[in-house]
Design a protein around this motif. Sequence first.
Motif, PDB file in Angstrom:
ATOM      1  N   GLU A  40      -2.315  12.883  -1.819  1.00  0.00           N
ATOM      2  CA  GLU A  40      -3.266  11.962  -2.088  1.00  0.00           C
ATOM      3  C   GLU A  40      -3.980  11.523  -0.945  1.00  0.00           C
ATOM      4  OE1 GLU A  40      -1.912   8.737  -4.526  1.00  0.00           O
ATOM      5  OE2 GLU A  40      -0.767  10.164  -6.001  1.00  0.00           O
ATOM      6  N   ALA A  41      -3.549  11.833   0.213  1.00  0.00           N
ATOM      7  CA  ALA A  41      -4.093  11.315   1.285  1.00  0.00           C
ATOM      8  C   ALA A  41      -5.439  12.380   1.779  1.00  0.00           C
ATOM      9  CB  ALA A  41      -3.374  11.420   2.583  1.00  0.00           C
ATOM     10  N   LEU A  42      -5.136  13.523   1.324  1.00  0.00           N
ATOM     11  CA  LEU A  42      -6.292  14.528   1.478  1.00  0.00           C
ATOM     12  C   LEU A  42      -7.422  14.029   0.222  1.00  0.00           C
ATOM     13  CD1 LEU A  42      -4.378  17.769   1.804  1.00  0.00           C
ATOM     14  CD2 LEU A  42      -6.221  16.985   3.155  1.00  0.00           C
ATOM     15  N   GLY A  43      -7.010  13.504  -0.833  1.00  0.00           N
ATOM     16  CA  GLY A  43      -7.954  12.983  -1.722  1.00  0.00           C
ATOM     17  C   GLY A  43      -8.694  11.871  -1.155  1.00  0.00           C
ATOM     18  N   LEU A  44      -7.953  11.075  -0.283  1.00  0.00           N
ATOM     19  CA  LEU A  44      -8.745   9.855  -0.023  1.00  0.00           C
ATOM     20  C   LEU A  44      -9.699  10.139   0.948  1.00  0.00           C
ATOM     21  CD1 LEU A  44      -5.888   7.445   0.590  1.00  0.00           C
ATOM     22  CD2 LEU A  44      -7.559   7.058  -1.049  1.00  0.00           C
ATOM     23  N   ILE A  45      -9.539  11.224   1.761  1.00  0.00           N
ATOM     24  CA  ILE A  45     -10.677  11.764   2.885  1.00  0.00           C
ATOM     25  C   ILE A  45     -11.525  13.018   2.046  1.00  0.00           C
ATOM     26  CG2 ILE A  45      -9.118  11.334   4.714  1.00  0.00           C
ATOM     27  CD1 ILE A  45      -8.819  14.542   4.940  1.00  0.00           C
ATOM     28  N   GLY A  46     -11.550  12.996   0.820  1.00  0.00           N
ATOM     29  CA  GLY A  46     -12.638  13.944   0.106  1.00  0.00           C
ATOM     30  C   GLY A  46     -12.171  15.321  -0.258  1.00  0.00           C
ATOM     31  N   GLU A  47     -10.987  15.578  -0.095  1.00  0.00           N
ATOM     32  CA  GLU A  47     -10.415  16.861  -0.555  1.00  0.00           C
ATOM     33  C   GLU A  47      -9.487  16.756  -1.620  1.00  0.00           C
ATOM     34  OE1 GLU A  47      -9.258  19.722   2.399  1.00  0.00           O
ATOM     35  OE2 GLU A  47     -10.421  18.672   4.046  1.00  0.00           O
ATOM     36  N   ASN A  48      -9.927  17.323  -2.794  1.00  0.00           N
ATOM     37  CA  ASN A  48      -9.131  17.026  -4.019  1.00  0.00           C
ATOM     38  C   ASN A  48      -8.507  18.332  -4.148  1.00  0.00           C
ATOM     39  OD1 ASN A  48      -8.132  16.738  -6.716  1.00  0.00           O
ATOM     40  ND2 ASN A  48      -9.812  16.785  -7.665  1.00  0.00           N
ATOM     41  N   VAL A  49      -7.073  18.289  -3.950  1.00  0.00           N
ATOM     42  CA  VAL A  49      -6.222  19.365  -4.234  1.00  0.00           C
ATOM     43  C   VAL A  49      -5.308  19.386  -5.324  1.00  0.00           C
ATOM     44  CG1 VAL A  49      -6.352  19.993  -1.527  1.00  0.00           C
ATOM     45  CG2 VAL A  49      -4.696  18.171  -2.509  1.00  0.00           C
ATOM     46  N   GLY A  50      -5.546  18.462  -6.155  1.00  0.00           N
ATOM     47  CA  GLY A  50      -4.651  18.492  -7.239  1.00  0.00           C
ATOM     48  C   GLY A  50      -3.401  17.593  -7.158  1.00  0.00           C
ATOM     49  N   PRO A  51      -2.691  17.328  -8.303  1.00  0.00           N
ATOM     50  CA  PRO A  51      -1.374  16.652  -8.105  1.00  0.00           C
ATOM     51  C   PRO A  51      -0.215  17.609  -7.741  1.00  0.00           C
ATOM     52  CG  PRO A  51      -1.673  17.349 -10.440  1.00  0.00           C
ATOM     53  CD  PRO A  51      -2.931  17.687  -9.691  1.00  0.00           C
ATOM     54  N   VAL A  52       0.892  16.936  -7.621  1.00  0.00           N
ATOM     55  CA  VAL A  52       2.251  17.640  -7.203  1.00  0.00           C
ATOM     56  C   VAL A  52       2.901  18.206  -8.449  1.00  0.00           C
ATOM     57  CG1 VAL A  52       4.572  17.511  -6.016  1.00  0.00           C
ATOM     58  CG2 VAL A  52       2.622  16.399  -4.963  1.00  0.00           C
ATOM     59  N   ARG A  53       3.348  19.315  -8.348  1.00  0.00           N
ATOM     60  CA  ARG A  53       4.144  19.830  -9.806  1.00  0.00           C
ATOM     61  C   ARG A  53       5.627  19.216  -9.669  1.00  0.00           C
ATOM     62  NH1 ARG A  53       2.902  26.599  -9.614  1.00  0.00           N
ATOM     63  NH2 ARG A  53       0.909  26.221 -10.474  1.00  0.00           N
ATOM     64  N   ARG A  54       6.025  18.852 -10.863  1.00  0.00           N
ATOM     65  CA  ARG A  54       7.342  18.464 -11.060  1.00  0.00           C
ATOM     66  C   ARG A  54       8.375  19.722 -10.655  1.00  0.00           C
ATOM     67  NH1 ARG A  54       4.768  17.817 -16.184  1.00  0.00           N
ATOM     68  NH2 ARG A  54       4.507  15.408 -16.437  1.00  0.00           N
ATOM     69  N   PRO A  55       9.387  19.273  -9.980  1.00  0.00           N
ATOM     70  CA  PRO A  55       9.799  18.076  -9.997  1.00  0.00           C
ATOM     71  C   PRO A  55       9.758  17.290  -8.999  1.00  0.00           C
ATOM     72  CG  PRO A  55      11.617  19.602  -8.936  1.00  0.00           C
ATOM     73  CD  PRO A  55      10.475  20.441  -9.273  1.00  0.00           C
ATOM     74  N   GLY A  56       8.637  17.465  -8.287  1.00  0.00           N
ATOM     75  CA  GLY A  56       7.964  16.319  -7.111  1.00  0.00           C
ATOM     76  C   GLY A  56       7.482  15.279  -7.950  1.00  0.00           C
ATOM     77  N   MET A  57       7.398  14.150  -7.231  1.00  0.00           N
ATOM     78  CA  MET A  57       6.653  13.015  -7.797  1.00  0.00           C
ATOM     79  C   MET A  57       5.249  13.357  -8.033  1.00  0.00           C
ATOM     80  SD  MET A  57       6.821   9.874  -8.799  1.00  0.00           S
ATOM     81  CE  MET A  57       8.509   9.524  -8.433  1.00  0.00           C
ATOM     82  N   GLU A  58       4.471  13.229  -9.074  1.00  0.00           N
ATOM     83  CA  GLU A  58       3.276  13.485  -9.534  1.00  0.00           C
ATOM     84  C   GLU A  58       2.038  12.806  -9.131  1.00  0.00           C
ATOM     85  OE1 GLU A  58       5.748  13.093 -11.934  1.00  0.00           O
ATOM     86  OE2 GLU A  58       5.470  14.294 -13.544  1.00  0.00           O
ATOM     87  N   ALA A  59       2.469  11.608  -8.734  1.00  0.00           N
ATOM     88  CA  ALA A  59       1.532  10.331  -8.449  1.00  0.00           C
ATOM     89  C   ALA A  59       2.184   9.148  -7.742  1.00  0.00           C
ATOM     90  CB  ALA A  59       0.539  10.287  -9.347  1.00  0.00           C
ATOM     91  N   LEU A  60       1.463   8.563  -6.764  1.00  0.00           N
ATOM     92  CA  LEU A  60       2.115   7.331  -6.293  1.00  0.00           C
ATOM     93  C   LEU A  60       1.615   6.203  -7.065  1.00  0.00           C
ATOM     94  CD1 LEU A  60       0.724   7.669  -2.490  1.00  0.00           C
ATOM     95  CD2 LEU A  60       3.110   8.507  -3.629  1.00  0.00           C
ATOM     96  N   ASP A  61       2.348   5.209  -7.267  1.00  0.00           N
ATOM     97  CA  ASP A  61       1.932   4.255  -7.946  1.00  0.00           C
ATOM     98  C   ASP A  61       0.928   3.389  -7.357  1.00  0.00           C
ATOM     99  OD1 ASP A  61       3.188   2.061  -6.148  1.00  0.00           O
ATOM    100  OD2 ASP A  61       4.783   2.126  -7.045  1.00  0.00           O
TER     101      ASP A  61
END
Length: 305
Positions: free
Chosen positions: A265-286
């Motif tokens: 998500e930090a990469l997304g904030l600096i403009g690099e979209n690398v997709g979500p995390v696969r399960r069983p990792g947490m897919e997204a922050l609240d």
Amino acid sequence: MSDAIAKLRQALTGISGVPVTPYAADGSVDAGALHALIARLSQAGVHNLMAAGNTGEFFALSLEEIRLVHRVTIEAATTGGSLVSAAVGRSLVEAKALARDAIAAGADAIMGHHPMDPFAAPAAQARYFLELADSSSVPVIAYVRSDALSVDDFRRMAGHANIAGIKYASPNLMQLAEAIRATRDLPAVWVCGLAEGWAPAFYAMGARGFTSGLVNVFPKRSLAIHAALQENDFARARALIDGIAGFEALRTRYANGANVTVVKEALGLIGENVGPVRRPGMEALDENERASLRRIVEAVAAEAV
């Protein structure tokens, strides 16, 4: 000592960056985005890139996807000066097969993931690394995530002619100190496997170099921390770490389930979209976590390093 193992040991005293694995919209590995990320990290001066490490979601990737990540990383790293350590693991049969293919693709080294079998015996875990090193034609890094191994186990591993270093990822600093004392006559490098925040304590115990997920987002900050530690400027290192302490704290949420999520998500904030995390990792922050992360990213980005 061979040139290859000497070169790897030198790189291990630097930063071993663990790149994320980007995913395309359909959920597949995005080879183009990965190539761009690896090229950027290599050109930034990251000493060693651990392809398909834990920050790269090794255990969520298929074996063929791991091979793809290895190949792309090896190809893209040629744009800079980074070594590539291909991460392998799971069963010993699978680890050896992955290692053979990574070596054929041009990997400089192999990193053996800690054996995650629920019935693994500590001494047999050490033998897992030893057998992997026996079978590899390039140097091996042992990634240890447990303090259950004995000092004698560590001595056998550190004394193996093809084990360049031990990436120690347990917070048991007393065991680390004892293991380093017991292996001072052996050439293996002890590496901090718990990232920047733990690196000063590991350096004080005699380890050198550290692994980093932060390097995906802010390689200059990681390199500045490393430079301070190499100069024994612990006050400077602590000051630099203070600015990213909140980032690392967010990664520990959900029993470390947000570890990769925060980096992506930090990469997304600096403009690099690398997709979500696969399960069983947490897919997204609240929403609140994302707002906290945004404040940290903006603050670090506004600084010189």
